[in-house]
Design a protein around this motif. Structure first.
Motif, PDB file in Angstrom:
ATOM      1  N   VAL A 122     -76.650   5.933  10.573  1.00 40.97           N
ATOM      2  CA  VAL A 122     -75.356   6.602  10.649  1.00 40.97           C
ATOM      3  C   VAL A 122     -75.313   7.440  11.925  1.00 40.97           C
ATOM      4  O   VAL A 122     -76.183   8.266  12.159  1.00 40.97           O
ATOM      5  N   MET A 171     -67.221  13.419  11.134  1.00 44.66           N
ATOM      6  CA  MET A 171     -68.217  12.549  10.515  1.00 44.66           C
ATOM      7  C   MET A 171     -68.888  13.186   9.305  1.00 44.66           C
ATOM      8  O   MET A 171     -69.708  12.553   8.636  1.00 44.66           O
ATOM      9  N   PRO A 174     -67.814  11.103   5.994  1.00 44.35           N
ATOM     10  CA  PRO A 174     -68.452   9.774   5.934  1.00 44.35           C
ATOM     11  C   PRO A 174     -69.969   9.854   5.757  1.00 44.35           C
ATOM     12  O   PRO A 174     -70.549   9.053   5.012  1.00 44.35           O
ATOM     13  N   LEU A 175     -70.593  10.844   6.367  1.00 44.08           N
ATOM     14  CA  LEU A 175     -72.045  10.973   6.232  1.00 44.08           C
ATOM     15  C   LEU A 175     -72.421  11.298   4.787  1.00 44.08           C
ATOM     16  O   LEU A 175     -73.321  10.682   4.209  1.00 44.08           O
ATOM     17  N   ALA A 178     -72.044   8.241   2.640  1.00 42.74           N
ATOM     18  CA  ALA A 178     -73.117   7.259   2.834  1.00 42.74           C
ATOM     19  C   ALA A 178     -74.364   7.719   2.096  1.00 42.74           C
ATOM     20  O   ALA A 178     -75.051   6.925   1.437  1.00 42.74           O
TER      21      ALA A 178
ATOM     22  N   PRO B  90     -65.276   4.441   9.530  1.00 47.58           N
ATOM     23  CA  PRO B  90     -65.919   4.688  10.823  1.00 47.58           C
ATOM     24  C   PRO B  90     -67.385   4.288  10.888  1.00 47.58           C
ATOM     25  O   PRO B  90     -67.932   4.170  11.973  1.00 47.58           O
ATOM     26  N   ILE B  91     -68.041   4.121   9.708  1.00 49.78           N
ATOM     27  CA  ILE B  91     -69.409   3.611   9.782  1.00 49.78           C
ATOM     28  C   ILE B  91     -69.265   2.118   9.567  1.00 49.78           C
ATOM     29  O   ILE B  91     -69.170   1.648   8.447  1.00 49.78           O
ATOM     30  N   PRO B  96     -73.124  -0.356  16.150  1.00 45.67           N
ATOM     31  CA  PRO B  96     -74.068   0.742  15.924  1.00 45.67           C
ATOM     32  C   PRO B  96     -73.451   2.129  16.056  1.00 45.67           C
ATOM     33  O   PRO B  96     -74.025   3.092  15.606  1.00 45.67           O
ATOM     34  N   SER B  98     -70.181   5.005  15.613  1.00 46.39           N
ATOM     35  CA  SER B  98     -69.148   5.326  14.648  1.00 46.39           C
ATOM     36  C   SER B  98     -67.779   5.307  15.302  1.00 46.39           C
ATOM     37  O   SER B  98     -67.556   5.968  16.313  1.00 46.39           O
ATOM     38  N   TYR B 119     -63.952  10.148  16.086  1.00 43.72           N
ATOM     39  CA  TYR B 119     -64.865  10.470  14.998  1.00 43.72           C
ATOM     40  C   TYR B 119     -66.097  11.188  15.515  1.00 43.72           C
ATOM     41  O   TYR B 119     -66.662  12.039  14.862  1.00 43.72           O
ATOM     42  N   LYS B 120     -66.541  10.777  16.687  1.00 46.54           N
ATOM     43  CA  LYS B 120     -67.760  11.418  17.204  1.00 46.54           C
ATOM     44  C   LYS B 120     -67.478  12.254  18.443  1.00 46.54           C
ATOM     45  O   LYS B 120     -68.308  12.369  19.324  1.00 46.54           O
TER      46      LYS B 120
END
Ligand code: SF4
Ligand code: SF4
Lengths: 246, 440
Positions: A122, A171, A174-175, A178, B90-91, B96, B98, B119-120
């Motif tokens: 991730v 993020m 989403p993290l 996951a 997004p994952i 590889p 996001s 996202y990042k």
């Protein structure tokens, strides 16, 4: 007409023998090792001021913050630490190297899983170098599958969550999802200064100071980015596979 | 505003002056892309100012004003019986990094695809204000790790131009060597990823092995596998001094031979070539109108390369042939990369041969403190990279940048219209797109 088979045979065996033999200089260039104070155990110059990310305090280097920029070489620091520098404890990474009995004993949360681990990546805000160093484990020069490490495309099949990058607001959710989607037993590894402490982007608005604010972390692998050998060592240690018995 | 000058020929007519750049700058710092140029079949393509067409302008506006996540390419409304929007990411599996792709589809066919970024986003560019130039440089090269050399070189060029700091030939050669090494790495990496997507397992493994060898060579030459810090004052550089040069030359020679053998074998694989031929085509007018750069643009028959725009040292007296491809599909983009890998090996060989003697160039003197503004522009592996930096008193006042990934998202989105979903990975990899370059 040459074929893939002939060509592969011609190139011969390329794979690293790590961890059975120590990592070579080709695998881990000098500046990938942790910087330590010089042999006199002190900084020769304005170390703390010169460090661009504030990783130096006195002569102690917080390895979790250090981005390996090599500027402190001018102040008598040396890239001399052990190649295997991952740690299960954030505090241990920040500890003055010479001050106590060596690194923390490593925990092995996945020791029950035998010889095969599935990794799920991730990215929470990386520069892409940490991602590529992790994925490099699959190339024939490291061939992590010989050690039972495999990449998976779903958190449902994963034993190890590998996080790279500086955790952004976007993020965080989403993290967490996951992480929750993974079956137990599971472990979380953070690669690189960004994920451990924010690294070069520490303090930017909207960034967390570290991934451990979002999910429980079992292992920190410092570096910017850590080399594949260092990543390999860290992940193997999760399964209780210390050097020597791999 | 003067750029580093080596010869006294006037080049004003090609110069991207700060005023013009400012006039062309979109809010996030998108810049004028090209002046007039001739395509391979000698059609004069004129590009009047302001360069950014309306759609792209709108996309930039949305990007800077809209809430996150934001679209990276213009969107149309596609409707029809049974269509729905499928958010991927997004994952996202197989990419590889996001980032999200919103796919409008009624099943197998992609009607429209919109990449979404932010996202990042590390909010890194605004945070550079107030930092000393060298500290800012450490952050700039960490915006996109696999293009670090290009980002560092463009950023330093902008700073030096802003502060009117002269730079020695040796220094410029060191930067060019780093950039060419990284170009080879990135192109080989793209080849490996495409081979992986096509299940060419042996070919993918061999290309990944070659890419890793390039990383190790970079580690050996510059002390860092991704060239972080290699060009900055006080960086870790082991800078290609004798007796290292013969070793590097030998290693490069071996890598170049490996690459040629590898590509021969790929060419023999009909299934591989078939899979990428006519996948994700970007016609020339779209590439030009939407501001494509790098291999994406060159694959449509437009021979535009920043290394040849205003040839500056060390490129000014090196031989560099531009690839000749016109089809604009994934195969053409890959063929461009293959030819560029060979060209880069050749450039490296030439640079090692004519390594500037120790006395030829002094180290740059301490940067003057006068405030100024400068443009730095290099050809990164994925295309034209521009930095616009304002410096005062040795510290950064503000930085804007236009990265090749920013420029190439819209053409990618265009090419995906009408593709089938299994084309995605071939298409995506062939552009060399990196979310990190957009989400700064
Ligand atoms: S190498 Fe690490 S500790 Fe030394 S100056 Fe750079 S970031 Fe600071
Ligand atoms: S730790 Fe360094 S290499 Fe890893 S993502 Fe952050 S900046 Fe990039």
């Amino acid at each position: 007409m040459p074929s893939w088979i002939e060509q592969s045979a011609h190139r011969g065996l390329l794979t690293s023998r790590y961890p059975r033999v120590p990592a070579s200089d080709a695998e881990v260039p000098t500046t990938a090792r942790p910087p330590l104070a010089g042999p006199e155990g002190r900084a020769a110059g304005p170390g703390p001021d010169r460090c661009p990310v504030g990783a130096i305090e006195g002569v102690a280097v917080d390895q979790g913050r250090c981005i390996r920029c090599a500027r402190c070489l001018a102040d008598g620091f040396r890239f001399a630490g052990a190649v295997e520098s991952s740690s299960p404890s954030r505090a241990a990474l920040a500890r003055p190297a010479a001050s106590d009995a060596g690194p923390d004993p490593r925990r092995a949360p996945l020791a029950g899983l035998g010889r095969s681990l599935h990794l799920f990546l991730v990215d929470v805000g990386s520069c892409n170098a940490c991602n590529l160093e992790l994925l490099a484990l699959a190339n024939p020069l490291y061939d992590a599958s010989r050690l039972g490490l495999f990449f998976t495309n779903s958190p449902r099949h994963a034993d190890v969550l590998v996080i790279v990058g500086a955790p952004t607001e976007e993020m965080a959710e989403p993290l967490r999802r996951a992480y929750e989607a993974m079956p137990g037993p599971k472990a979380v590894v953070v690669l690189g200064a960004c994920g451990i402490s924010g690294g070069a982007f520490r303090g930017n608005p909207g960034l967390r100071a570290g991934c451990d604010e979002l999910v429980p972390v079992d292992l920190y692998v410092p570096g910017c980015p850590p080399t594949p050998v260092q990543v390999l060592d860290g992940i193997l240690s999760l399964a209780g596979r210390g050097r020597g018995d791999r | 505003m003067s750029r580093i000058r080596w010869r006294e020929e006037p080049r004003e007519q090609f110069e991207l002056t700060p005023d013009r750049a400012l006039a062309y700058a979109a809010p996030d710092g998108a810049f004028a892309l090209y002046n007039d140029y001739r395509s391979r079949d000698s059609v004069l393509i004129r590009r009047p100012a302001p360069v950014l067409p309306e759609e792209v302008d709108r996309c930039w506006r949305e990007q800077t004003e809209g809430a996150s996540p934001r679209g990276l390419a213009p969107r149309e409304t596609v409707e029809g019986y049974g269509t729905f929007t499928f958010p991927y990411g997004p994952i996202s599996m197989g990419v590889p990094e996001s980032g999200r792709f919103d796919v409008v589809t009624y099943g197998e066919r992609v009607l429209e695809l919109t990449p979404l970024g932010a996202y990042k986003s590390r909010r890194a560019l605004p945070a550079l204000a107030g930092l000393p130039v060298a500290d800012a440089g450490l952050r700039v090269e960490r915006l996109a790790g696999n293009f670090a050399a290009s980002h560092a070189a463009a950023f330093l060029q902008a700073c030096e131009s802003a502060t009117q700091t002269p730079v020695g030939l040796r220094e410029l050669t060191v930067r060019a060597v780093g950039q060419e090494l990284q170009r080879i790495y990135n192109h080989v990496h793209v080849l490996a990823r495409i081979a992986e997507a096509a299940s060419q397992n042996v070919g993918a493994a061999q290309s990944h092995a070659l890419a890793e060898e390039m990383l190790r060579l970079q580690g050996r030459v510059f002390g860092h596998r991704w060239l972080f810090g290699a060009f900055l004052p006080g960086g870790p550089a082991r800078r290609l001094e004798p007796p290292d040069r013969p070793h590097v030359a030998a290693a490069l020679h071996a890598r170049a031979e490996e690459f040629d053998e590898l590509w021969e074998l790929f060419l023999d694989s009909r299934t591989f070539i078939d899979r990428i031929q006519s996948t994700c085509p970007v016609p020339r007018d779209v590439a030009v109108r939407w501001g494509a750069v790098g291999p994406t643009l060159r694959a449509t028959g437009v021979p535009w390369d920043d290394r040849l725009r205003i040839p500056e040292p060390p490129y000014h007296d090196l031989f560099l042939a531009l690839p000749d491809e016109r089809d604009g599909d994934a195969l053409a983009r890959l063929l461009v990369r293959v030819q560029e890998v060979r060209a880069s090996f050749l450039l490296l060989e030439q640079m090692l041969d004519r390594w500037p003697a120790a006395g030829a160039a002094a180290e740059p003197p301490a940067p003057p403190v006068e405030p100024g503004r400068g443009i730095g522009r290099v050809e990164a592996p994925s295309g034209d990279l521009v930095y616009d930096v304002r410096v005062s008193d040795g510290r950064i006042v503000g930085v804007a940048a236009r990265s090749p990934s920013q420029a190439n998202w819209p053409p990618f989105a265009f090419g995906m219209r009408g593709a089938v979903f299994t084309d995605f990975h071939f298409a995506f990899e062939s552009f060399g797109l990196v979310f990190a370059e957009t989400d700064r």
